[in-house]
Motif scaffolding. Sequence first.
Motif, PDB file in Angstrom:
ATOM      1  N   ILE A   1      -4.329  -9.322  14.745  1.00 42.87           N
ATOM      2  CA  ILE A   1      -2.888  -9.203  14.507  1.00 42.87           C
ATOM      3  C   ILE A   1      -2.513  -9.755  13.142  1.00 42.87           C
ATOM      4  N   ALA A   2      -3.089 -10.907  12.782  1.00 37.28           N
ATOM      5  CA  ALA A   2      -2.754 -11.535  11.498  1.00 37.28           C
ATOM      6  C   ALA A   2      -3.119 -10.628  10.331  1.00 37.28           C
ATOM      7  N   THR A   3      -4.283  -9.999  10.393  1.00 37.55           N
ATOM      8  CA  THR A   3      -4.698  -9.090   9.317  1.00 37.55           C
ATOM      9  C   THR A   3      -3.765  -7.897   9.226  1.00 37.55           C
ATOM     10  N   ASP A   4      -3.384  -7.362  10.375  1.00 42.16           N
ATOM     11  CA  ASP A   4      -2.487  -6.210  10.389  1.00 42.16           C
ATOM     12  C   ASP A   4      -1.117  -6.558   9.828  1.00 42.16           C
ATOM     13  N   LEU A   5      -0.574  -7.707  10.229  1.00 46.88           N
ATOM     14  CA  LEU A   5       0.732  -8.122   9.712  1.00 46.88           C
ATOM     15  C   LEU A   5       0.672  -8.375   8.209  1.00 46.88           C
ATOM     16  N   TYR A   6      -0.435  -8.953   7.748  1.00 40.49           N
ATOM     17  CA  TYR A   6      -0.593  -9.171   6.310  1.00 40.49           C
ATOM     18  C   TYR A   6      -0.599  -7.846   5.557  1.00 40.49           C
ATOM     19  N   MET A   7      -1.267  -6.844   6.123  1.00 38.25           N
ATOM     20  CA  MET A   7      -1.346  -5.535   5.478  1.00 38.25           C
ATOM     21  C   MET A   7       0.024  -4.858   5.431  1.00 38.25           C
ATOM     22  N   ILE A   8       0.829  -5.067   6.479  1.00 40.04           N
ATOM     23  CA  ILE A   8       2.119  -4.395   6.574  1.00 40.04           C
ATOM     24  C   ILE A   8       3.197  -5.082   5.744  1.00 40.04           C
TER      25      ILE A   8
ATOM     26  N   GLU B   1       0.072  -2.059  -3.621  1.00 36.74           N
ATOM     27  CA  GLU B   1       0.115  -0.778  -4.306  1.00 36.74           C
ATOM     28  C   GLU B   1      -1.271  -0.229  -4.592  1.00 36.74           C
ATOM     29  N   ASN B   2      -2.291  -0.941  -4.176  1.00 33.39           N
ATOM     30  CA  ASN B   2      -3.672  -0.543  -4.429  1.00 33.39           C
ATOM     31  C   ASN B   2      -4.285   0.037  -3.149  1.00 33.39           C
ATOM     32  N   PRO B   3      -4.554   1.354  -3.107  1.00 33.49           N
ATOM     33  CA  PRO B   3      -5.144   1.955  -1.903  1.00 33.49           C
ATOM     34  C   PRO B   3      -6.496   1.352  -1.528  1.00 33.49           C
ATOM     35  N   ASP B   4      -7.275   0.910  -2.523  1.00 35.04           N
ATOM     36  CA  ASP B   4      -8.581   0.320  -2.225  1.00 35.04           C
ATOM     37  C   ASP B   4      -8.426  -1.007  -1.479  1.00 35.04           C
ATOM     38  N   LYS B   5      -7.444  -1.806  -1.884  1.00 38.54           N
ATOM     39  CA  LYS B   5      -7.176  -3.061  -1.189  1.00 38.54           C
ATOM     40  C   LYS B   5      -6.713  -2.785   0.239  1.00 38.54           C
ATOM     41  N   CYS B   6      -5.872  -1.770   0.373  1.00 35.45           N
ATOM     42  CA  CYS B   6      -5.396  -1.401   1.698  1.00 35.45           C
ATOM     43  C   CYS B   6      -6.558  -0.965   2.589  1.00 35.45           C
ATOM     44  N   ARG B   7      -7.467  -0.169   2.049  1.00 33.71           N
ATOM     45  CA  ARG B   7      -8.616   0.296   2.834  1.00 33.71           C
ATOM     46  C   ARG B   7      -9.513  -0.876   3.227  1.00 33.71           C
TER      47      ARG B   7
ATOM     48  N   SER C   1     -14.135   7.715   9.969  1.00 32.98           N
ATOM     49  CA  SER C   1     -12.760   8.223   9.940  1.00 32.98           C
ATOM     50  C   SER C   1     -11.898   7.432   8.964  1.00 32.98           C
ATOM     51  N   ILE C   2     -12.153   6.131   8.857  1.00 35.70           N
ATOM     52  CA  ILE C   2     -11.407   5.321   7.890  1.00 35.70           C
ATOM     53  C   ILE C   2     -11.747   5.743   6.460  1.00 35.70           C
ATOM     54  N   ALA C   3     -13.035   5.975   6.215  1.00 37.34           N
ATOM     55  CA  ALA C   3     -13.470   6.353   4.868  1.00 37.34           C
ATOM     56  C   ALA C   3     -12.897   7.699   4.440  1.00 37.34           C
ATOM     57  N   THR C   4     -12.662   8.595   5.405  1.00 36.32           N
ATOM     58  CA  THR C   4     -12.154   9.932   5.072  1.00 36.32           C
ATOM     59  C   THR C   4     -10.644  10.053   5.248  1.00 36.32           C
ATOM     60  N   SER C   5      -9.978   8.962   5.645  1.00 39.25           N
ATOM     61  CA  SER C   5      -8.530   8.999   5.839  1.00 39.25           C
ATOM     62  C   SER C   5      -7.793   8.900   4.510  1.00 39.25           C
ATOM     63  N   ASP C   6      -6.539   9.340   4.531  1.00 45.15           N
ATOM     64  CA  ASP C   6      -5.659   9.184   3.369  1.00 45.15           C
ATOM     65  C   ASP C   6      -4.901   7.868   3.496  1.00 45.15           C
ATOM     66  N   VAL C   7      -4.996   7.033   2.482  1.00 41.68           N
ATOM     67  CA  VAL C   7      -4.288   5.756   2.466  1.00 41.68           C
ATOM     68  C   VAL C   7      -3.016   5.916   1.648  1.00 41.68           C
ATOM     69  N   THR C   8      -1.894   5.569   2.253  1.00 40.36           N
ATOM     70  CA  THR C   8      -0.593   5.784   1.624  1.00 40.36           C
ATOM     71  C   THR C   8       0.114   4.458   1.408  1.00 40.36           C
TER      72      THR C   8
ATOM     73  N   GLY D   1      10.461  -2.797  -3.540  1.00 39.69           N
ATOM     74  CA  GLY D   1      10.947  -3.554  -2.385  1.00 39.69           C
ATOM     75  C   GLY D   1      10.312  -3.167  -1.076  1.00 39.69           C
ATOM     76  N   MET D   2       9.662  -1.996  -1.028  1.00 30.09           N
ATOM     77  CA  MET D   2       8.966  -1.561   0.185  1.00 30.09           C
ATOM     78  C   MET D   2       7.512  -1.999   0.100  1.00 30.09           C
ATOM     79  N   VAL D   3       7.033  -2.647   1.125  1.00 30.07           N
ATOM     80  CA  VAL D   3       5.679  -3.189   1.111  1.00 30.07           C
ATOM     81  C   VAL D   3       4.849  -2.523   2.204  1.00 30.07           C
ATOM     82  N   GLY D   4       3.549  -2.783   2.136  1.00 33.20           N
ATOM     83  CA  GLY D   4       2.663  -2.293   3.179  1.00 33.20           C
ATOM     84  C   GLY D   4       2.008  -0.972   2.844  1.00 33.20           C
ATOM     85  N   CYS D   5       1.110  -0.550   3.727  1.00 32.93           N
ATOM     86  CA  CYS D   5       0.416   0.724   3.566  1.00 32.93           C
ATOM     87  C   CYS D   5      -0.070   1.181   4.940  1.00 32.93           C
ATOM     88  N   TYR D   6      -0.499   2.415   5.025  1.00 30.70           N
ATOM     89  CA  TYR D   6      -1.033   2.946   6.271  1.00 30.70           C
ATOM     90  C   TYR D   6      -2.015   4.059   5.956  1.00 30.70           C
ATOM     91  N   ARG D   7      -2.771   4.468   6.976  1.00 31.26           N
ATOM     92  CA  ARG D   7      -3.715   5.564   6.808  1.00 31.26           C
ATOM     93  C   ARG D   7      -3.362   6.696   7.751  1.00 31.26           C
TER      94      ARG D   7
END
Length: 288
Positions: free
Chosen positions: A68-75, A80-86, A143-150, A156-162
């Motif tokens: 949960i902590a990792t997920d909340l940190y990501m969100i 702005e770096n897709p590699d960090k998000c992945r 599936s993570i490696a082939t997903s699109d990271v956005t 002011g908007m933070v976070g990322c998702y795949r």
Amino acid sequence: MEPSAEDVQVATAWKLHYLACTCVTLATFWTYDYISLLHEEWTFLLQSRWTKLKALYIVARYIPFFFIATDLYMIFTPNENPDKCRMLINIYSCFGVISLTCSECFFVLRTYALWNKNRTLLATMMFALVSTIILFIGIWFTSIATSDVTTSAIPGMVGCYRSSRSIYFFMPFLLLFMFALGLVFLTLIRVIQSWRTVRSPLRTILEKHNMFYYACSLLLSAVNVLMPVLFSYVSAYYSVLEHFQVLILAILATRMHLNLWHTDQHVHDSNVLLYIPMSNMSPTDCMV
């Protein structure tokens, strides 16, 4: 007409907003469950003897906090770096795999107890579990490696998702569904045998054999398989379904174990014919 860049940014911002809300909701639900069982859990931790099963419980119970902590940190952190998000997705996925494995181990051990410690069955279930987890890891991280990271381009908007439309998106949970289906089938056999022998109400036997926990586990996997197939637009929110299964399965497995232990401490009535004691789940003589 192709959507404009502004429309894409607004859509991305709304998706991140909804993901943040759902992640907070799941974290709140997990925290509430932990607090509501705090007394029973610490009684178990302080009074039960140290075994491999107790260590398994601790891992299954507390790994989701890191998940949960990792997920909340990501969100909720600027990203702005897709590699960090992945990379963060890979980290919380590792925690998720560990949590799922520990949770499934409890269901395997419970089935082992229901079948009177049949070692052949235990070896078969453990082989099936190890095979499922190995395939699960390979397909999930593919599936993570082939997903699109956005990430959001709006200040002011933070976070990322795949997101992805690949078949790999739901295949890992199809494996879990098949494994859970096998455990449900084995448990139902014991339910029918007990029902014919004891002649007690079927609902009572289902409760004593923890069928509710097995059924919920099967249902969660079914939802994760069917939702991406039936509703392709949920792909951006698929991580929520993953998180939900990881957390709920951990709650089910640890609650089942905790309930069995506490019941084992208070059962002294020889007329309780349907009770299957916690001691039958002891790993001292099994392969975990």
